[in-house]
Design a protein around this motif. Sequence first.
Motif, PDB file in Angstrom:
ATOM      1  N   GLY A   1     -13.757   4.849  44.433  1.00 56.44           N
ATOM      2  CA  GLY A   1     -13.109   4.778  43.130  1.00 56.44           C
ATOM      3  C   GLY A   1     -11.608   4.899  43.274  1.00 56.44           C
ATOM      4  N   LYS A   2     -10.899   3.938  42.731  1.00 60.25           N
ATOM      5  CA  LYS A   2      -9.433   3.960  42.805  1.00 60.25           C
ATOM      6  C   LYS A   2      -8.903   4.924  41.750  1.00 60.25           C
ATOM      7  CE  LYS A   2      -5.578   0.706  43.083  1.00 60.25           C
ATOM      8  NZ  LYS A   2      -5.421   0.794  44.541  1.00 60.25           N
ATOM      9  N   PRO A   3      -8.052   5.883  42.144  1.00 60.71           N
ATOM     10  CA  PRO A   3      -7.471   6.786  41.140  1.00 60.71           C
ATOM     11  C   PRO A   3      -6.779   5.995  40.042  1.00 60.71           C
ATOM     12  CG  PRO A   3      -6.991   7.569  43.354  1.00 60.71           C
ATOM     13  CD  PRO A   3      -7.596   6.197  43.507  1.00 60.71           C
ATOM     14  N   LEU A   4      -7.047   6.371  38.790  1.00 65.19           N
ATOM     15  CA  LEU A   4      -6.498   5.650  37.644  1.00 65.19           C
ATOM     16  C   LEU A   4      -5.259   6.368  37.124  1.00 65.19           C
ATOM     17  CD1 LEU A   4      -9.852   4.909  35.775  1.00 65.19           C
ATOM     18  CD2 LEU A   4      -8.556   3.372  37.259  1.00 65.19           C
ATOM     19  N   ALA A   5      -4.231   5.600  36.824  1.00 68.80           N
ATOM     20  CA  ALA A   5      -2.994   6.181  36.302  1.00 68.80           C
ATOM     21  C   ALA A   5      -3.081   6.294  34.786  1.00 68.80           C
ATOM     22  CB  ALA A   5      -1.803   5.299  36.704  1.00 68.80           C
ATOM     23  N   GLY A   6      -2.544   7.398  34.238  1.00 71.04           N
ATOM     24  CA  GLY A   6      -2.504   7.555  32.792  1.00 71.04           C
ATOM     25  C   GLY A   6      -3.852   7.932  32.197  1.00 71.04           C
ATOM     26  N   GLU A   7      -3.865   7.997  30.869  1.00 69.43           N
ATOM     27  CA  GLU A   7      -5.071   8.359  30.133  1.00 69.43           C
ATOM     28  C   GLU A   7      -5.941   7.118  29.922  1.00 69.43           C
ATOM     29  OE1 GLU A   7      -6.155  11.282  29.109  1.00 69.43           O
ATOM     30  OE2 GLU A   7      -4.468  12.378  29.982  1.00 69.43           O
ATOM     31  N   ILE A   8      -7.126   7.155  30.462  1.00 73.90           N
ATOM     32  CA  ILE A   8      -8.078   6.057  30.300  1.00 73.90           C
ATOM     33  C   ILE A   8      -9.224   6.556  29.430  1.00 73.90           C
ATOM     34  CG2 ILE A   8      -9.562   4.391  31.469  1.00 73.90           C
ATOM     35  CD1 ILE A   8      -6.631   4.078  32.168  1.00 73.90           C
ATOM     36  N   PRO A   9      -9.496   5.908  28.292  1.00 80.83           N
ATOM     37  CA  PRO A   9     -10.595   6.355  27.428  1.00 80.83           C
ATOM     38  C   PRO A   9     -11.917   6.400  28.200  1.00 80.83           C
ATOM     39  CG  PRO A   9      -9.264   4.703  26.320  1.00 80.83           C
ATOM     40  CD  PRO A   9      -8.801   4.730  27.748  1.00 80.83           C
ATOM     41  N   PHE A  10     -12.730   7.394  27.891  1.00 81.29           N
ATOM     42  CA  PHE A  10     -13.989   7.576  28.586  1.00 81.29           C
ATOM     43  C   PHE A  10     -14.856   6.328  28.504  1.00 81.29           C
ATOM     44  CE2 PHE A  10     -18.518   8.679  28.444  1.00 81.29           C
ATOM     45  CZ  PHE A  10     -18.675   9.282  29.680  1.00 81.29           C
ATOM     46  N   GLU A  11     -14.886   5.701  27.319  1.00 81.90           N
ATOM     47  CA  GLU A  11     -15.758   4.540  27.144  1.00 81.90           C
ATOM     48  C   GLU A  11     -15.280   3.317  27.913  1.00 81.90           C
ATOM     49  OE1 GLU A  11     -12.895   4.700  23.623  1.00 81.90           O
ATOM     50  OE2 GLU A  11     -14.126   6.095  24.806  1.00 81.90           O
ATOM     51  N   VAL A  12     -14.048   3.358  28.395  1.00 83.31           N
ATOM     52  CA  VAL A  12     -13.494   2.235  29.150  1.00 83.31           C
ATOM     53  C   VAL A  12     -13.729   2.403  30.653  1.00 83.31           C
ATOM     54  CG1 VAL A  12     -11.367   0.960  29.694  1.00 83.31           C
ATOM     55  CG2 VAL A  12     -11.765   1.810  27.364  1.00 83.31           C
ATOM     56  N   LYS A  13     -13.846   3.639  31.091  1.00 81.93           N
ATOM     57  CA  LYS A  13     -14.051   3.882  32.518  1.00 81.93           C
ATOM     58  C   LYS A  13     -15.386   3.287  32.976  1.00 81.93           C
ATOM     59  CE  LYS A  13     -11.445   8.213  32.828  1.00 81.93           C
ATOM     60  NZ  LYS A  13     -11.541   9.665  33.148  1.00 81.93           N
TER      61      LYS A  13
END
Length: 247
Positions: free
Chosen positions: A29-41
């Motif tokens: 899993g690539k670390p995601l920058a910023g706030e990513i909505p749970f439903e989008v992950k």
Amino acid sequence: MKALLFLPLMSLAVAAEPFEVSLVQVQVGKPLAGEIPFEVKPMGYEPGVRLDFLVSGENLVAIKDKSVDVKSFKLGDGREWSRTRSGKANWEQESFSKVSEDGKLGRFGISFPGDLFGSLEAAALDASVTVITASKPEEKKIELTDGDKTQHELGPFEISSGQGAGFFGGGADKGSSVTVTGNPDAVIEITVKDGDTELDSNSTSTVNKAKTYHFEKAKGDKLSVTVRYWTDLKEEVVPVKMEPAKK
């Protein structure tokens, strides 16, 4: 003459087959920058890499918690990823390892943090894990008074009642429980009867070496408890290897 006969007899002894460990799954899993909505992950998303291994052998009982030791995890780009800059362990042994009922297969995972995309194909892992084995079961019975916290000896354990109803059972007056203090890996099965009725277990909780089994509330005052357990637990350190992918 006796010595000549003795040596061939010794050669007939069959050594136990060594355990084999094989890599069966890699999740990156690539670390995601910023706030990513749970439903989008992505479903099941976790940053970093998780390596899942299968252990095959005989008489497996458990994979010991926190027993993974990583000597080296060299990435394909040459970086050594087993420890942080300050020398601390850069890995975690995943919780909830499993062993099959027949004792021939087990599963455990190791996770590492960071952005490791493109660095795993030529990576090499040198590690070990401790497996717990046993082959000799025994069974003992005891009668407890529901709600009595007095500890009684039962085989290698101390056993009592009256520790409440568990995480989902409400207060102590809404459930019955049995607490077994000792090596939790030795316990195969616990059955509790209220008269002729076997109680259904709804949860367990563990504090140090005391494991509490929570049941529906008994109607009577006496609990008939049967504990099946292993008498010959052994630990064995098993090598864990991951070689660079062959081209």
